[in-house]
Design a protein around this motif. Structure first.
Motif, PDB file in Angstrom:
ATOM      1  N   SER A 127       0.857  -1.188   0.000  1.00 19.01           N
ATOM      2  CA  SER A 127       0.000   0.000   0.000  1.00 19.01           C
ATOM      3  C   SER A 127       0.894   1.239   0.000  1.00 19.01           C
ATOM      4  N   LEU A 128       0.502   2.200  -0.831  1.00 20.52           N
ATOM      5  CA  LEU A 128       1.231   3.458  -0.954  1.00 20.52           C
ATOM      6  C   LEU A 128       0.289   4.582  -0.538  1.00 20.52           C
ATOM      7  N   ALA A 129       0.680   5.347   0.465  1.00 19.16           N
ATOM      8  CA  ALA A 129      -0.139   6.458   0.941  1.00 19.16           C
ATOM      9  C   ALA A 129       0.580   7.769   0.633  1.00 19.16           C
ATOM     10  N   PHE A 130      -0.098   8.624  -0.133  1.00 13.07           N
ATOM     11  CA  PHE A 130       0.468   9.901  -0.578  1.00 13.07           C
ATOM     12  C   PHE A 130      -0.092  11.034   0.265  1.00 13.07           C
ATOM     13  N   ASP A 131       0.745  12.033   0.553  1.00 13.42           N
ATOM     14  CA  ASP A 131       0.270  13.184   1.300  1.00 13.42           C
ATOM     15  C   ASP A 131       1.051  14.426   0.869  1.00 13.42           C
ATOM     16  N   TYR A 132       0.471  15.579   1.136  1.00 17.70           N
ATOM     17  CA  TYR A 132       1.123  16.840   0.817  1.00 17.70           C
ATOM     18  C   TYR A 132       2.167  17.158   1.882  1.00 17.70           C
ATOM     19  N   ALA A 133       3.335  17.620   1.428  1.00 18.58           N
ATOM     20  CA  ALA A 133       4.406  18.008   2.347  1.00 18.58           C
ATOM     21  C   ALA A 133       4.903  19.399   1.967  1.00 18.58           C
ATOM     22  N   GLY A 134       4.007  20.215   1.429  1.00 19.97           N
ATOM     23  CA  GLY A 134       4.374  21.547   0.961  1.00 19.97           C
ATOM     24  C   GLY A 134       3.825  21.736  -0.437  1.00 19.97           C
ATOM     25  N   PRO A 135       3.983  22.941  -1.003  1.00 18.00           N
ATOM     26  CA  PRO A 135       3.386  23.244  -2.308  1.00 18.00           C
ATOM     27  C   PRO A 135       3.852  22.301  -3.411  1.00 18.00           C
ATOM     28  N   ASP A 136       5.115  21.894  -3.391  1.00 18.63           N
ATOM     29  CA  ASP A 136       5.625  21.076  -4.475  1.00 18.63           C
ATOM     30  C   ASP A 136       6.214  19.753  -3.979  1.00 18.63           C
ATOM     31  N   ALA A 137       5.991  19.431  -2.712  1.00 20.37           N
ATOM     32  CA  ALA A 137       6.561  18.209  -2.147  1.00 20.37           C
ATOM     33  C   ALA A 137       5.454  17.274  -1.673  1.00 20.37           C
ATOM     34  N   ARG A 138       5.725  15.997  -1.798  1.00 20.35           N
ATOM     35  CA  ARG A 138       4.773  14.980  -1.352  1.00 20.35           C
ATOM     36  C   ARG A 138       5.514  13.926  -0.555  1.00 20.35           C
ATOM     37  N   THR A 139       4.835  13.402   0.453  1.00 16.74           N
ATOM     38  CA  THR A 139       5.392  12.244   1.142  1.00 16.74           C
ATOM     39  C   THR A 139       4.685  11.011   0.616  1.00 16.74           C
ATOM     40  N   LEU A 140       5.402   9.931   0.642  1.00 18.06           N
ATOM     41  CA  LEU A 140       4.862   8.642   0.231  1.00 18.06           C
ATOM     42  C   LEU A 140       5.270   7.638   1.302  1.00 18.06           C
ATOM     43  N   VAL A 141       4.274   7.016   1.911  1.00 18.26           N
ATOM     44  CA  VAL A 141       4.550   5.969   2.892  1.00 18.26           C
ATOM     45  C   VAL A 141       4.166   4.644   2.260  1.00 18.26           C
ATOM     46  N   ALA A 142       5.140   3.761   2.122  1.00 17.81           N
ATOM     47  CA  ALA A 142       4.926   2.451   1.520  1.00 17.81           C
ATOM     48  C   ALA A 142       4.909   1.406   2.629  1.00 17.81           C
ATOM     49  N   ALA A 143       3.901   0.534   2.597  1.00  8.76           N
ATOM     50  CA  ALA A 143       3.793  -0.527   3.600  1.00  8.76           C
ATOM     51  C   ALA A 143       3.556  -1.856   2.901  1.00  8.76           C
ATOM     52  N   ALA A 144       4.300  -2.877   3.318  1.00  8.03           N
ATOM     53  CA  ALA A 144       4.162  -4.216   2.760  1.00  8.03           C
ATOM     54  C   ALA A 144       3.197  -5.026   3.620  1.00  8.03           C
ATOM     55  N   HIS A 145       2.358  -5.825   2.955  1.00  2.00           N
ATOM     56  CA  HIS A 145       1.356  -6.622   3.660  1.00  2.00           C
ATOM     57  C   HIS A 145       1.443  -8.099   3.325  1.00  2.00           C
ATOM     58  N   SER A 146       2.487  -8.506   2.591  1.00  2.00           N
ATOM     59  CA  SER A 146       2.647  -9.907   2.209  1.00  2.00           C
ATOM     60  C   SER A 146       4.138 -10.147   1.960  1.00  2.00           C
ATOM     61  N   PRO A 147       4.536 -11.397   1.874  1.00  2.59           N
ATOM     62  CA  PRO A 147       5.951 -11.672   1.571  1.00  2.59           C
ATOM     63  C   PRO A 147       6.400 -11.057   0.241  1.00  2.59           C
ATOM     64  N   VAL A 148       5.566 -11.150  -0.803  1.00  2.00           N
ATOM     65  CA  VAL A 148       5.966 -10.568  -2.091  1.00  2.00           C
ATOM     66  C   VAL A 148       5.987  -9.041  -1.992  1.00  2.00           C
ATOM     67  N   GLY A 149       5.060  -8.463  -1.238  1.00  2.00           N
ATOM     68  CA  GLY A 149       5.076  -7.015  -1.008  1.00  2.00           C
ATOM     69  C   GLY A 149       6.337  -6.587  -0.279  1.00  2.00           C
ATOM     70  N   GLN A 150       6.736  -7.382   0.702  1.00  2.00           N
ATOM     71  CA  GLN A 150       7.961  -7.103   1.452  1.00  2.00           C
ATOM     72  C   GLN A 150       9.187  -7.196   0.548  1.00  2.00           C
ATOM     73  N   ALA A 151       9.181  -8.177  -0.341  1.00  2.00           N
ATOM     74  CA  ALA A 151      10.314  -8.345  -1.261  1.00  2.00           C
ATOM     75  C   ALA A 151      10.428  -7.129  -2.186  1.00  2.00           C
ATOM     76  N   VAL A 152       9.284  -6.627  -2.664  1.00  2.00           N
ATOM     77  CA  VAL A 152       9.303  -5.445  -3.526  1.00  2.00           C
ATOM     78  C   VAL A 152       9.782  -4.230  -2.741  1.00  2.00           C
ATOM     79  N   LEU A 153       9.232  -4.045  -1.541  1.00  2.00           N
ATOM     80  CA  LEU A 153       9.595  -2.882  -0.725  1.00  2.00           C
ATOM     81  C   LEU A 153      11.089  -2.891  -0.373  1.00  2.00           C
ATOM     82  N   SER A 154      11.636  -4.065  -0.130  1.00  2.00           N
ATOM     83  CA  SER A 154      13.050  -4.150   0.235  1.00  2.00           C
ATOM     84  C   SER A 154      13.961  -3.737  -0.912  1.00  2.00           C
ATOM     85  N   ARG A 155      13.436  -3.778  -2.163  1.00  4.32           N
ATOM     86  CA  ARG A 155      14.226  -3.389  -3.325  1.00  4.32           C
ATOM     87  C   ARG A 155      13.985  -1.950  -3.749  1.00  4.32           C
ATOM     88  N   LEU A 156      13.035  -1.299  -3.109  1.00  5.62           N
ATOM     89  CA  LEU A 156      12.653   0.053  -3.529  1.00  5.62           C
ATOM     90  C   LEU A 156      13.691   1.080  -3.088  1.00  5.62           C
TER      91      LEU A 156
END
Length: 156
Positions: A127-156
């Motif tokens: 899951s990817l959660a996007f939020d505003y961090a200023g006029p031109d900046a965004r935060t992205l919080v990535a969370a893994a919920h499965s082994p394959v999700g964890q494998a992808v996140l570990s390579r990000l």
């Protein structure tokens, strides 16, 4: 496991999408991946997806499939479906879209506005959660919920 990123401007968000594409490509072809993208209008969801698709070889603009709900792509030997559930009136409409049928080996489902599904998107991998961090900046919080999700996140 969660990881937080900051993107300053659309180019950095697209670059993050390109990194996500590379991480997704490292996932085994015998597995499907469900990635949800949450955040307000203009928070960068479609910008990230455009960077991801471009990295995989898609040429041309990427628009959020707000009216069609689904936009299929065939890239790098994978079926990638970009979904936008913003206009979903009722979660039952998900059955009509056939999202479950799209989860085949090697497929990637990118789902914007997953909250419209009211919990019917089972087996979310990342899951990817996007939020505003200023006029031109965004935060992205990535969370893994499965082994394959964890494998992808570990390579990000």
């Amino acid at each position: 496991v969660m990881t937080k990123y900051v993107a300053r401007g659309a180019d950095e968000m697209r670059a993050l999408g390109a990194r996500l594409a590379q991480a997704l490509c490292a996932a085994p072809m015998n597995q499907s991946l469900l990635v949800t993208l949450s955040g307000d209008l203009g928070a960068g969801k479609t910008t990230l997806v455009s960077g991801l698709l471009a990295e995989l070889g898609h040429a041309g603009p990427v628009r959020s499939p707000t009216y069609t709900l689904l936009e299929p792509y065939r890239l790098q030997g994978r079926d990638i479906t970009h979904c936008d559930l913003y206009r979903l009136r009722h979660p039952d409409e998900l059955d009509d879209l056939g999202l479950r049928d799209l989860r085949v080996a090697g497929s990637v489902l990118l789902v914007e506005w997953p909250e419209k599904a009211e919990g019917r998107l089972n087996a979310v991998d990342l899951s990817l959660a996007f939020d505003y961090a200023g006029p031109d900046a965004r935060t992205l919080v990535a969370a893994a919920h499965s082994p394959v999700g964890q494998a992808v996140l570990s390579r990000l």
